[in-house]
Design a protein around this motif. Structure first.
Motif, PDB file in Angstrom:
ATOM      1  N   HIS A  90       0.807  -1.220   0.000  1.00 21.59           N
ATOM      2  CA  HIS A  90       0.000   0.000   0.000  1.00 21.59           C
ATOM      3  C   HIS A  90       0.840   1.270   0.000  1.00 21.59           C
ATOM      4  O   HIS A  90       1.961   1.287   0.497  1.00 21.59           O
ATOM      5  CB  HIS A  90      -0.954   0.017   1.200  1.00 21.59           C
ATOM      6  N   ASP A 101       6.631   1.076   5.973  1.00 19.04           N
ATOM      7  CA  ASP A 101       5.359   0.345   5.998  1.00 19.04           C
ATOM      8  C   ASP A 101       4.627   0.556   4.669  1.00 19.04           C
ATOM      9  O   ASP A 101       4.254   1.686   4.353  1.00 19.04           O
ATOM     10  CB  ASP A 101       4.531   0.870   7.184  1.00 19.04           C
ATOM     11  N   GLY A 102       4.447  -0.513   3.912  1.00 22.86           N
ATOM     12  CA  GLY A 102       3.792  -0.401   2.608  1.00 22.86           C
ATOM     13  C   GLY A 102       4.783  -0.086   1.508  1.00 22.86           C
ATOM     14  O   GLY A 102       4.972  -0.863   0.572  1.00 22.86           O
ATOM     15  N   GLU A 135      -4.849   1.025   2.670  1.00 22.15           N
ATOM     16  CA  GLU A 135      -4.829  -0.167   3.514  1.00 22.15           C
ATOM     17  C   GLU A 135      -5.090   0.225   4.956  1.00 22.15           C
ATOM     18  O   GLU A 135      -5.735  -0.493   5.699  1.00 22.15           O
ATOM     19  CB  GLU A 135      -3.469  -0.869   3.381  1.00 22.15           C
ATOM     20  N   GLU A 136      -4.568   1.387   5.347  1.00 18.08           N
ATOM     21  CA  GLU A 136      -4.624   1.784   6.760  1.00 18.08           C
ATOM     22  C   GLU A 136      -6.028   2.233   7.178  1.00 18.08           C
ATOM     23  O   GLU A 136      -6.370   2.170   8.351  1.00 18.08           O
ATOM     24  CB  GLU A 136      -3.620   2.916   7.033  1.00 18.08           C
ATOM     25  N   HIS A 200       6.699  -7.068   3.188  1.00 16.15           N
ATOM     26  CA  HIS A 200       6.297  -6.033   4.140  1.00 16.15           C
ATOM     27  C   HIS A 200       7.278  -6.041   5.305  1.00 16.15           C
ATOM     28  O   HIS A 200       7.839  -7.087   5.617  1.00 16.15           O
ATOM     29  CB  HIS A 200       4.873  -6.333   4.639  1.00 16.15           C
TER      30      HIS A 200
HETATM   31 ZN   LIG Z   1       1.382  -1.858   6.021  1.00 14.65          ZN
END
Ligand SMILES: [Zn+2]
Length: 421
Positions: A90, A101-102, A135-136, A200
């Protein structure tokens, strides 16, 4: 065009670009003080446009689907309609996020395609790289907006919501350059996607603890979230004797410790009370009303279901004994998802070829791969992150670990294709 060697790595050039691009994407933020990039924001638009230029430069055709996922496609060896191995993660972030993250998953996937392109190789499958729009779920309190649109499981409840500035979902998407009526067109056919791979950061401390750069994910935990409301009786902290109280906060404290004990001692099972509010909320008043959250996750749906039931029963009994009225709402339920055994095997062989010892671990956090499992078989790789810290500016993955992860991803891609040496 030469045949691919059995052992594959991303090129040095591609490796260098991963870290530079992590920083380029991290600079695209709604705030100058920290990294925040929410769904369908101006910054989301800029991020997608930037990623699209990188995808085109790697020989991919690029399109953006109706929910705002950016998708690059690198065609297969001898067909423009071959099923694709899809890889990605993401592009949205939490508020005051970390930069890996992502993003690391998307950029690692892109590095794999760049390496194929630069060495003039194509595979029996097309390779698609996807940057998921959301996604979050920060802006519209949603789950997996981007990946669920791809699988055809888009949650239409989100269409009714407004963000904190009163902007409706459909207006936000229109400002972004899309139309909610087209969201069903983002759905892909199962026969067109051979597999989905996601790299990830681990967002936990296990790999660091085992001194390991990369691990193979075995399953993505299912989760149950509850809101528990306890009603006792508020009263004066000085005048109500201890044995005459109906203190909702003391009852809640006992609930917290019982959740800890019933969610301990089993691998992959975790239970958390992360939020609590006591009212009236004064130091000299007995708390009459308390609300708290419960989050229980496990790799096994049976184990999770059994522990949730136990916790609910024990809270109910405890509150009866203390003359506290209890109300328990189930606010979220997600089943656990197993990663594909064949892909896990390809990942383990990839790790051993690259001199990394085999290690599998469950994911306690949810990921787009969990949603993608409704469409195709999935595989996930975790890359070590410092101290297990995530959703925080201190989130960190070293260049060496990022490259190790991308190499294993590249090798996994090759192993899945079973390209002869
Ligand atoms: Zn993530």
């Amino acid at each position: 065009m030469s045949l691919l060697a059995k052992k594959q790595s991303i090129t040095e050039f591609a490796a260098n670009r991963i870290m530079a691009r992590i920083n380029e994407l991290a600079a695209i933020s709604e705030s100058s003080h920290c990294l925040t990039r929410r769904f369908a924001s101006v910054e989301h638009r800029r991020a997608n446009d930037l990623v699209a230029t990188w995808m085109r430069a790697a020989g991919m055709s690029v399109r953006e689907d109706a929910i705002g996922n950016i998708v690059g496609r690198y065609e297969a060896l001898d067909s423009d309609s071959a099923p694709a191995i899809m890889m990605g993660s993401h592009l949205d972030t939490v508020i005051n996020a970390g930069r890996y993250d992502g993003m690391l998953g998307l950029l690692s996937a892109l590095a794999c395609v760049e390496s194929l392109y630069e060495s003039e190789h194509r595979l029996p499958y097309a390779v698609e790289v996807i940057g998921f729009a959301d996604e979050e779920g920060v802006r519209y309190q949603s789950t997996y907006l981007g990946s669920r649109a791809v699988t055809g499981h888009f949650d239409t409840a989100v269409l009714e919501r407004v963000d904190e500035n009163g902007v409706s979902f459909s207006d936000a998407l229109q400002n972004f350059g899309s139309d909610v009526r087209d969201i069903p067109k983002a759905q892909r056919k199962p026969e067109d996607i051979h597999a989905y791979l996601e790299l990830h950061i681990e967002q936990g401390p296990v790999l660091e603890n085992k001194d390991q750069a990369v691990g193979v994910v075995s399953s993505i935990a299912g989760a149950t979230r509850l809101i528990v409301k306890l009603t006792g009786l508020a009263g004066h902290a000085g005048t109500v004797p201890m044995n005459m109280r109906r203190d909702a906060l003391v009852a809640a404290a006992h609930c917290v410790t019982l959740i800890e004990s019933y969610c301990s001692g089993q691998q992959g099972l975790v239970g958390t009370v992360g939020w609590m509010e006591a009212k009236p909320g004064a130091g000299n008043v007995i708390a009459g009303d308390v609300e708290f959250s419960v989050d229980i996750r496990a790799a096994s749906n049976d184990l999770r279901g059994e522990r949730v039931q136990t916790v609910v029963n024990e809270i109910t009994t405890l509150c009866q004994q203390r003359n506290i009225v209890v109300e328990i709402d189930f606010v979220h339920e997600a089943e656990s998802v197993d990663c594909d055994q064949g892909i896990m095997q390809c990942m383990q062989e990839a790790m051993s070829l690259h001199g990394i010892s085999a290690l599998t671990l469950p994911s306690g956090a949810g990921h787009d791969a969990a949603a993608m499992a409704a469409l195709t078989k999935i595989g996930m790789l975790f890359v070590r992150c410092k101290g297990g810290i995530s959703h925080h500016p201190d989130e960190f993955t070293s260049r060496d670990d990022a490259v190790a992860g991308a190499n294993v991803l590249m090798q996994t891609l090759i192993n899945i294709c079973k390209v002869p040496a």
